[in-house]
Design a protein around this motif. Structure first.
Motif, mmCIF file in Angstrom:
data_model
loop_
_atom_site.group_PDB
_atom_site.id
_atom_site.type_symbol
_atom_site.label_atom_id
_atom_site.label_comp_id
_atom_site.label_asym_id
_atom_site.label_seq_id
_atom_site.Cartn_x
_atom_site.Cartn_y
_atom_site.Cartn_z
ATOM 1 N N GLY A 77 6.407 9.567 2.547
ATOM 2 C CA GLY A 77 6.401 10.793 1.776
ATOM 3 C C GLY A 77 5.030 11.160 1.247
ATOM 4 N N ASP A 78 4.902 12.406 0.802
ATOM 5 C CA ASP A 78 3.624 12.876 0.257
ATOM 6 C C ASP A 78 3.636 12.799 -1.266
ATOM 7 O OD1 ASP A 78 4.949 15.188 -0.748
ATOM 8 O OD2 ASP A 78 4.472 16.344 1.043
ATOM 9 N N ALA A 79 2.486 13.107 -1.866
ATOM 10 C CA ALA A 79 2.327 12.950 -3.315
ATOM 11 C C ALA A 79 3.186 13.914 -4.123
ATOM 12 C CB ALA A 79 0.857 13.113 -3.689
ATOM 13 N N SER A 80 3.616 15.019 -3.518
ATOM 14 C CA SER A 80 4.452 15.981 -4.235
ATOM 15 C C SER A 80 5.929 15.621 -4.197
ATOM 16 C CB SER A 80 4.252 17.383 -3.654
ATOM 17 O OG SER A 80 4.731 17.453 -2.319
ATOM 18 N N GLY A 81 6.274 14.554 -3.485
ATOM 19 C CA GLY A 81 7.651 14.074 -3.501
ATOM 20 C C GLY A 81 8.475 14.386 -2.272
ATOM 21 N N TRP A 82 7.916 15.103 -1.290
ATOM 22 C CA TRP A 82 8.660 15.406 -0.067
ATOM 23 C C TRP A 82 8.545 14.241 0.911
ATOM 24 C CZ3 TRP A 82 12.131 19.098 0.377
ATOM 25 C CH2 TRP A 82 12.041 20.218 -0.453
ATOM 26 N N SER A 83 9.713 13.764 1.372
ATOM 27 C CA SER A 83 9.770 12.646 2.306
ATOM 28 C C SER A 83 10.402 13.081 3.616
ATOM 29 C CB SER A 83 10.600 11.503 1.715
ATOM 30 O OG SER A 83 10.031 11.036 0.513
ATOM 31 N N ARG A 97 0.831 -1.196 0.000
ATOM 32 C CA ARG A 97 0.000 0.000 0.000
ATOM 33 C C ARG A 97 0.874 1.259 0.000
ATOM 34 N NH1 ARG A 97 -0.631 2.453 5.061
ATOM 35 N NH2 ARG A 97 0.292 1.276 6.798
ATOM 36 N N VAL A 98 0.245 2.372 -0.320
ATOM 37 C CA VAL A 98 0.894 3.673 -0.317
ATOM 38 C C VAL A 98 0.167 4.547 0.698
ATOM 39 C CG1 VAL A 98 1.443 5.713 -1.685
ATOM 40 C CG2 VAL A 98 1.618 3.456 -2.713
ATOM 41 N N LYS A 99 0.929 5.176 1.574
ATOM 42 C CA LYS A 99 0.327 5.971 2.643
ATOM 43 C C LYS A 99 -0.402 7.191 2.102
ATOM 44 C CE LYS A 99 1.556 7.978 7.147
ATOM 45 N NZ LYS A 99 2.686 8.210 8.091
ATOM 46 N N HIS A 100 0.193 7.863 1.100
ATOM 47 C CA HIS A 100 -0.406 9.071 0.529
ATOM 48 C C HIS A 100 -0.467 8.908 -0.992
ATOM 49 C CE1 HIS A 100 -0.218 11.059 4.401
ATOM 50 N NE2 HIS A 100 1.070 10.774 4.492
ATOM 51 N N PRO A 101 -1.538 8.315 -1.522
ATOM 52 C CA PRO A 101 -1.633 8.096 -2.972
ATOM 53 C C PRO A 101 -1.642 9.414 -3.747
ATOM 54 C CG PRO A 101 -3.271 6.803 -1.769
ATOM 55 C CD PRO A 101 -2.693 7.781 -0.795
ATOM 56 N N GLY A 102 -1.284 9.296 -5.034
ATOM 57 C CA GLY A 102 -1.323 10.456 -5.914
ATOM 58 C C GLY A 102 0.049 10.892 -6.367
ATOM 59 N N GLY A 103 0.066 11.932 -7.196
ATOM 60 C CA GLY A 103 1.325 12.440 -7.720
ATOM 61 C C GLY A 103 1.819 11.596 -8.875
ATOM 62 N N PRO A 104 3.017 11.905 -9.398
ATOM 63 C CA PRO A 104 3.582 11.112 -10.491
ATOM 64 C C PRO A 104 3.631 9.630 -10.124
ATOM 65 C CG PRO A 104 4.885 13.085 -10.126
ATOM 66 C CD PRO A 104 3.900 13.010 -8.994
ATOM 67 N N ARG A 105 3.335 8.793 -11.113
ATOM 68 C CA ARG A 105 3.247 7.355 -10.848
ATOM 69 C C ARG A 105 4.554 6.795 -10.299
ATOM 70 N NH1 ARG A 105 0.901 3.211 -8.766
ATOM 71 N NH2 ARG A 105 1.182 1.241 -9.884
ATOM 72 N N TRP A 106 5.693 7.256 -10.833
ATOM 73 C CA TRP A 106 6.959 6.701 -10.348
ATOM 74 C C TRP A 106 7.189 7.063 -8.886
ATOM 75 C CZ3 TRP A 106 10.992 9.606 -8.459
ATOM 76 C CH2 TRP A 106 11.010 10.973 -8.776
ATOM 77 N N ARG A 107 6.762 8.256 -8.484
ATOM 78 C CA ARG A 107 6.903 8.619 -7.073
ATOM 79 C C ARG A 107 5.974 7.771 -6.193
ATOM 80 N NH1 ARG A 107 10.047 12.904 -5.974
ATOM 81 N NH2 ARG A 107 10.304 14.603 -7.484
ATOM 82 N N GLU A 108 4.778 7.484 -6.693
ATOM 83 C CA GLU A 108 3.852 6.664 -5.926
ATOM 84 C C GLU A 108 4.416 5.259 -5.721
ATOM 85 O OE1 GLU A 108 -0.844 6.666 -5.940
ATOM 86 O OE2 GLU A 108 -0.071 5.434 -7.593
ATOM 87 N N ILE A 109 5.030 4.707 -6.767
ATOM 88 C CA ILE A 109 5.658 3.387 -6.623
ATOM 89 C C ILE A 109 6.795 3.442 -5.623
ATOM 90 C CG2 ILE A 109 7.010 1.631 -7.849
ATOM 91 C CD1 ILE A 109 5.316 2.345 -10.354
ATOM 92 N N GLU A 110 7.588 4.510 -5.665
ATOM 93 C CA GLU A 110 8.693 4.631 -4.722
ATOM 94 C C GLU A 110 8.200 4.642 -3.278
ATOM 95 O OE1 GLU A 110 12.826 7.138 -4.050
ATOM 96 O OE2 GLU A 110 11.280 8.014 -5.331
ATOM 97 N N ARG A 111 6.990 5.130 -3.049
ATOM 98 C CA ARG A 111 6.456 5.246 -1.694
ATOM 99 C C ARG A 111 5.802 3.964 -1.185
ATOM 100 N NH1 ARG A 111 4.372 9.789 -4.019
ATOM 101 N NH2 ARG A 111 2.187 9.191 -3.680
ATOM 102 N N GLN A 112 5.832 2.898 -1.966
ATOM 103 C CA GLN A 112 5.221 1.656 -1.497
ATOM 104 C C GLN A 112 5.864 1.202 -0.187
ATOM 105 O OE1 GLN A 112 5.648 -1.067 -4.777
ATOM 106 N NE2 GLN A 112 3.884 -0.247 -5.878
#
Length: 357
Positions: free
Chosen positions: A248-254, A205-220
């Motif tokens: 991290g959030d959907a805008s890429g800040w972790s 799962r992803v804690k904060h879905p959304g944003g660019p798809r590659w960033r969403e995958i990174e947040r898995q």
């Protein structure tokens, strides 16, 4: 653990001279104790590692020595690379004065918990490195139970490193500030990623879905992702910390945790609620090329840093470690971005990063 005795270990528990030695651990076959040394030569965009992992209950060590610059990133093309796996260790090894078997590097403690002499030579390859690591502060303990070191005591320590590196017969002076670390405890096997049932089923799962798809995958979550960044100018200015893409959030800040801000010569722990990093990846390689960092420590002091990767080493065929040029406080600093991935997870992210439709 030798240093802690029977008392509970907290983030403020000091390390003691016995922590320069190997520790008596459990009989878990996954028990490992590491020693890691890093240095850099900014003018050459060159980084260097010496790392040894002692598998205590198997009686063997795996050690690696490598140097990298813009000439290549995989082991076959690095400026220098050598590794030895599962080499039998002598009985009762003493990490305060040791040469790792099988042609490995040597470590000699000069002053407990502070100063060390490190040396390695591979005459056939025209490579050698010898330096002193003179620490500029006591070793910093990461908070017990805090990700990513949930099970393992861990220390980091900034040092002034002076010596010489020989590459292809050329003598290159070394004078930099970089980091050493030590970890002891179980590693690998079931400890390499979360054992929660959903992750074992391959549900990430992803804690904060959304944003660019590659960033969403990174947040898995549950993937065992680790990212460790640091940069220092001298004994007065720099930073170190772990980045938590999983939160991290959907805008890429972790968010960042278990690290420090070094400002005006004073080390303070990061405020993990207010420290964060944002990365940008090269779509050709998938590796981080640019990182923004916003840091706040527990005293409320702040720093903004921006870094660019100048050379890479990729041992695993997935993520890469980069030598980073940082700017902050009107200064230039040098350090690393250690970007650790499971290969399948990295491939999934890279496919999304390269997508054209």
């Amino acid at each position: 653990m030798a240093a802690a005795g029977t008392q509970a270990v907290t983030a403020d528990t000091p390390f003691v001279p016995e922590d320069d030695t190997y520790h008596r651990l459990s009989d878990d076959p996954h028990e490992v104790e590491t020693t890691w040394w890093s240095l850099n030569v900014p003018e050459r965009h060159l980084g260097c590692w010496l790392h040894a992992a002692y598998h205590v209950n198997r009686g063997v060590v795996t050690w690696r020595v490598f140097a990298w610059d813009p000439s290549g990133s995989d082991p076959a093309r690095l400026a220098y690379y050598r590794a030895a796996t599962n080499v039998p260790m002598p009985p009762d090894p003493d990490l305060r004065d040791i040469t790792f078997p099988g042609g490995g590097f040597s470590v000699r403690m000069l002053r407990p918990l502070t100063d060390y002499h490190i040396a390695y030579r591979d005459s056939d390859a025209g490579f050698a490195v010898e330096f002193e690591h003179r620490s500029v502060h006591p070793p910093q303990r990461f908070t017990p139970g805090e990700a990513p070191m949930l099970y393992n005591p861990h220390l980091d320590q900034l040092g002034h490193i002076t010596g010489e590196l020989i590459l292809n017969g050329e003598r290159i002076p070394v004078d930099c500030y970089s980091v050493r670390d030590r970890t002891w405890g179980p590693r690998g096997g079931r400890y390499s990623r979360s054992q929660k049932p959903e992750y074992l089923r391959g549900e990430y799962r992803v804690k904060h879905p959304g944003g660019p798809r590659w960033r969403e995958i990174e947040r898995q979550r549950g993937r065992g992702r680790i990212e460790y960044i640091f940069g220092h100018t001298d004994a007065q200015t720099g930073f170190l910390g772990f980045v938590r893409p999983q939160d991290g959030d959907a805008s890429g800040w972790s968010p960042m945790n278990v690290g420090w801000l070094l400002k005006d010569g004073e080390f303070r722990r990061l405020d993990k609620a207010r420290s964060r990093a944002r990365n940008f990846r090269d779509p050709k390689t998938g590796w981080n090329s640019h990182i923004q960092v916003e840091l706040v420590d527990e005293a409320g002091r702040s720093m903004q840093a921006e870094g660019f990767a100048v050379s890479y080493v990729c041992e695993s065929g997935a993520g890469a470690h980069a030598l980073m040029r940082w700017e902050y406080e009107g200064k230039i600093g040098w350090g690393e971005d250690q970007d650790v991935w499971d290969r399948e997870h990295f491939q999934q992210m890279l496919r999304a990063l390269r997508a054209v439709r």
